[in-house]
Each structure stands twice: as C-alpha cells, then as structure tokens.
Design a protein around this motif. Sequence first.
Motif: not given
Length: 154
Positions: A1-26
């Motif tokens: 499982m990919i556990n992605l955490t961000s405490k940053l406000k106004n992060l203009n980045f698709d973290t869900e897509s990033y998690k999917v890419q991480a899972q594909k890499a694994l």
Amino acid sequence: MINLTSKLKNLNFDTESYKVQAQKALQALGYGDFDLGILLTTNATIKKYNATYRDKDKATDVLSFPFHHIPAGTKIKPTCDDDKNLGDMIISIEYVQAAAKKLNTTFEKRMNRLLIHGICHLLGYDHIEDDEFKIMIKKEKSLAKSIDLDCSWE
C-alpha cells in the motif's frame, strides 16, 4: 500500500495519480504487495531530516529511508508480512518546484523522476561513485520506461 501524506496547504498536485504511479513502479519491480511511505513537505522540514540523518545542514529534493538494507540488484525476500515494506521517502515540494524551473522542466516530470529515484535508493541503488551513478540511472530509466512514466532527466 502506498501511504502518501502531505501537510502542505494549497498543493496543486494530483497526489492520487502519484500514488497510482508509485504502485505501478512497485508492481513492475515485483513489490506490488509491499508498503511505501511518501511524505510531501517543505524545505525547512527536509532540511531537519537531512541534518539529523545525513549531517548535511541544507534542504534537498528527496530523502529515502529503506526498511531493508540490501545491495543494489538484490531481491528482498520477506519472511513475514511485516517485512513487506520498502521504506519511506520524504520529498520537498519547494525544492522540486525550484529545481523544475531551473532545469526547464515541469513540476510533474520532476516529481516523477524523484519517485523513481527515491524508490531505487530504497532498493540499495546509490550514486556516490561514477560507476554506481551509471548503474542507478540505467535502473531509473528502465523502470520509468516499463511503467510509461514521463520523467525529466537532467
């Protein structure tokens, strides 16, 4: 499982897509059932980790903390479910934004590169010596190609 955490406000980045890419890499590496932690943070926070764990009092783009300490190219052989952990990565969003601009690439391509780079570090790859650097870059490019991930290669 990919556990992605961000405490940053106004992060203009698709973290869900990033998690999917991480899972594909694994998955491509044969570690699809392993855990991976990713923390997205600031320069100030990563600087503290870099000072504490690497004795470098400066910010950086990515830090990797492997669960298993293995030589590059060695396959992890878990003995129980708790062993199914690659480790954790910390990425400074501020650092990546500045680097992307400096390297004339997009933030997303730079983030993709750091995902691959950090995962390779978790698997024992390094770039301290020139020969290690060549081996690591080859592994990174091969992995990115295998999952069709668009990265910036500076």
